[in-house]
Design an enzyme around this catalytic site. Sequence first.
Site, PDB file in Angstrom:
ATOM      1  CG  HIS A 137      -4.647   9.644   0.185  1.00 34.57           C
ATOM      2  ND1 HIS A 137      -3.297   9.556  -0.057  1.00 34.57           N
ATOM      3  CD2 HIS A 137      -4.793   9.358   1.497  1.00 34.57           C
ATOM      4  CE1 HIS A 137      -2.669   9.220   1.058  1.00 34.57           C
ATOM      5  NE2 HIS A 137      -3.558   9.094   2.017  1.00 34.57           N
TER       6      HIS A 137
ATOM      7  CG  ASP B  52      -1.819   1.207   1.299  1.00 34.12           C
ATOM      8  OD1 ASP B  52      -2.931   1.115   0.756  1.00 34.12           O
ATOM      9  OD2 ASP B  52      -1.419   2.253   1.867  1.00 34.12           O
TER      10      ASP B  52
ATOM     11  CE  LYS C  43      -3.732   4.658   0.640  1.00 34.11           C
ATOM     12  NZ  LYS C  43      -2.293   4.540   0.932  1.00 34.11           N
TER      13      LYS C  43
ATOM     14  CE1 TYR D 145       0.478   7.866   2.397  1.00 33.60           C
ATOM     15  CE2 TYR D 145       1.016   5.585   1.942  1.00 33.60           C
ATOM     16  CZ  TYR D 145       0.162   6.532   2.467  1.00 33.60           C
ATOM     17  OH  TYR D 145      -0.996   6.122   3.078  1.00 33.60           O
TER      18      TYR D 145
HETATM   19  P1  NAP Z   1       0.883   1.678  12.021  1.00 33.14           P
HETATM   20  O1  NAP Z   1       1.057   0.542  11.075  1.00 33.14           O
HETATM   21  O2  NAP Z   1      -0.258   1.705  12.967  1.00 33.14           O
HETATM   22  O3  NAP Z   1       2.159   1.821  12.940  1.00 33.14           O
HETATM   23  C1  NAP Z   1       3.468   1.823  12.465  1.00 33.14           C
HETATM   24  C2  NAP Z   1       4.370   1.979  13.704  1.00 33.14           C
HETATM   25  O4  NAP Z   1       4.332   0.800  14.495  1.00 33.14           O
HETATM   26  C3  NAP Z   1       5.797   2.241  13.330  1.00 33.14           C
HETATM   27  O5  NAP Z   1       6.337   3.139  14.286  1.00 33.14           O
HETATM   28  C4  NAP Z   1       6.459   0.861  13.506  1.00 33.14           C
HETATM   29  O6  NAP Z   1       7.808   1.011  13.860  1.00 33.14           O
HETATM   30  C5  NAP Z   1       5.654   0.279  14.638  1.00 33.14           C
HETATM   31  N1  NAP Z   1       5.552  -1.183  14.560  1.00 33.14           N
HETATM   32  C6  NAP Z   1       5.200  -1.911  13.464  1.00 33.14           C
HETATM   33  N2  NAP Z   1       5.142  -3.215  13.776  1.00 33.14           N
HETATM   34  C7  NAP Z   1       5.463  -3.328  15.084  1.00 33.14           C
HETATM   35  C8  NAP Z   1       5.574  -4.430  15.970  1.00 33.14           C
HETATM   36  N3  NAP Z   1       5.330  -5.668  15.564  1.00 33.14           N
HETATM   37  N4  NAP Z   1       5.944  -4.172  17.265  1.00 33.14           N
HETATM   38  C9  NAP Z   1       6.190  -2.908  17.677  1.00 33.14           C
HETATM   39  N5  NAP Z   1       6.103  -1.822  16.875  1.00 33.14           N
HETATM   40  C10 NAP Z   1       5.732  -2.027  15.586  1.00 33.14           C
HETATM   41  O7  NAP Z   1       0.882   3.084  11.236  1.00 33.14           O
HETATM   42  P2  NAP Z   1       0.771   3.600   9.750  1.00 33.14           P
HETATM   43  O8  NAP Z   1       2.041   3.348   9.035  1.00 33.14           O
HETATM   44  O9  NAP Z   1       0.306   4.997   9.858  1.00 33.14           O
HETATM   45  O10 NAP Z   1      -0.402   2.740   9.090  1.00 33.14           O
HETATM   46  C11 NAP Z   1      -0.184   1.597   8.280  1.00 33.14           C
HETATM   47  C12 NAP Z   1      -0.361   1.923   6.807  1.00 33.14           C
HETATM   48  O11 NAP Z   1      -1.679   2.437   6.558  1.00 33.14           O
HETATM   49  C13 NAP Z   1       0.557   3.036   6.272  1.00 33.14           C
HETATM   50  O12 NAP Z   1       1.894   2.634   6.097  1.00 33.14           O
HETATM   51  C14 NAP Z   1      -0.169   3.419   5.015  1.00 33.14           C
HETATM   52  O13 NAP Z   1       0.111   2.493   3.989  1.00 33.14           O
HETATM   53  C15 NAP Z   1      -1.620   3.352   5.465  1.00 33.14           C
HETATM   54  N6  NAP Z   1      -2.149   4.674   5.907  1.00 33.14           N
HETATM   55  C16 NAP Z   1      -3.140   5.253   5.169  1.00 33.14           C
HETATM   56  C17 NAP Z   1      -3.675   6.476   5.544  1.00 33.14           C
HETATM   57  C18 NAP Z   1      -4.768   7.083   4.716  1.00 33.14           C
HETATM   58  O14 NAP Z   1      -5.103   8.271   4.920  1.00 33.14           O
HETATM   59  N7  NAP Z   1      -5.350   6.342   3.806  1.00 33.14           N
HETATM   60  C19 NAP Z   1      -3.193   7.145   6.685  1.00 33.14           C
HETATM   61  C20 NAP Z   1      -2.185   6.541   7.423  1.00 33.14           C
HETATM   62  C21 NAP Z   1      -1.680   5.299   7.041  1.00 33.14           C
HETATM   63  P3  NAP Z   1       8.990   0.350  12.942  1.00 33.14           P
HETATM   64  O15 NAP Z   1       8.773   0.831  11.535  1.00 33.14           O
HETATM   65  O16 NAP Z   1      10.235   0.894  13.577  1.00 33.14           O
HETATM   66  O17 NAP Z   1       8.829  -1.138  13.090  1.00 33.14           O
END
Ligand code: NAP
Length: 283
Positions: free
Chosen positions: A109, A43, A76, A48
Site C-alpha cells: 500500500h 479494489d 493491499k 480500509y
Molecule cells: P474518487 O473516486 O476520486 O472520488 C470519490 C468521490 O467522488 C466521492 O465523494 C463520490 O461521491 C464522488 N463521485 C463518484 N462518482 C461521481 C459522479 N459520477 N459524479 C459526481 N460525484 C461522483 O476518490 P477515492 O475513493 O479516493 O479513489 C478511488 C479509489 O482509489 C478508492 O476507493 C480506493 O479504492 C483507491 N485509493 C487508493 C489509494 C492508495 O493509497 N492506494 C488512496 C486513495 C484511494 P458518492 O460516493 O456520494 O457518489
Amino acid sequence: MEYKILNDGNKMPMAGFGVFQIDPKETQRCVEDAISVGYRSIDTAQAYFNEDSVGAAIKTVLAGGIKREELFITTKLWIDDAGEERALKAFDASMKKLGLDYLDLYLIHQPYSDTYGAWRAMSRLKKEGRIRSIGVSNFNPGQIMDFAINNEIKPAINQIECNPFHQQLAAQVNLKELGIAMQSWAPFGEGRKDMFSNAVLKTIAQKQGRSVAQVILRWLVQRGIVVIPKSVSKDRMAENFNIFDFSLSEADMRMITGLDDGASLFFDHGDPQIVKMLNNLSR
Ligand code: NAP
C-alpha cells in the site's frame, strides 16, 4: 469492457470499483450494486477496514451465479505488516476476511518500512498460485525503478494518485519504460478543487453529451491507465462504468493536459511529516 494485459500475462479490467471510505456497514450493498451494474474488479485494502464486507458481497454474488474467475479482487498490505513473515500472516488474514482461496492482485500500500521483505513473501505467494499478480502503490519513479531492478519479480502495477489536476505524466513515462501498468487512485480527486465544475471539463462533457465524471475516466482510460472510481450511489456507479462507448478527440485530450498542476490534491508521499503521519496511523 476493455482490459489491461499485465507484465505477468494476467488480464485486468480497465475499470474497477474502489471502496475506500465506504462505511463497512454500507460496503456489502455497494459492492453488490457495483457488480450488478457490470463491475467485476473491486479494489479494497487491509487499511480500509471493510475487507469482510467485500467478502460478504463476493459470497452473495458467487451464490447468485457469477463465476469466481470473472471477478478481479485487489487488496493491499499496510505498513505495519511490511516484512516477510508479517506479510504472510497479513495475507492470510485478508484472505479469510475476503473469503477467497486465491487473490487476483495484492499491492504494497505504501512505499515504507520493509517493502523488500514484504515483496519476498508476495513473490512466494505468487509462485505458489495463491496470488495471481503482485504490485505496489504510491511508489515514486525513483522508488519503483530501484524496486524493479532489485527484485526477481517486477511489480505488475503501481497504483498512484492520478486525475486532471495531478496527471503524473513523468511517472507514466517511467512506468511504461519498466513495463509496469499504471492505475489511478482518486480519479476525481474526491471532488477537490471543484473538479466536477471545472469549465474545461464541463465544455468537453457538454460537447460529448456525457458527464464530467465520464470525461475524466475516459481521459484516463485513453491514456492506458486503469481506473477504480468510488461511489456509494448505484446511478453514479453505472455512470462511471459507462465509458467504453465514446472517445475523446486529440484536441479534447490536449485541453485536459492543460489542467495539470503537477501536484497532489492530498499530500506528498515524500514529505517527512506525511511519512511520520502514515507510519503513526498504524501504531
Ligand atoms: P474518487 O473516486 O476520486 O472520488 C470519490 C468521490 O467522488 C466521492 O465523494 C463520490 O461521491 C464522488 N463521485 C463518484 N462518482 C461521481 C459522479 N459520477 N459524479 C459526481 N460525484 C461522483 O476518490 P477515492 O475513493 O479516493 O479513489 C478511488 C479509489 O482509489 C478508492 O476507493 C480506493 O479504492 C483507491 N485509493 C487508493 C489509494 C492508495 O493509497 N492506494 C488512496 C486513495 C484511494 P458518492 O460516493 O456520494 O457518489
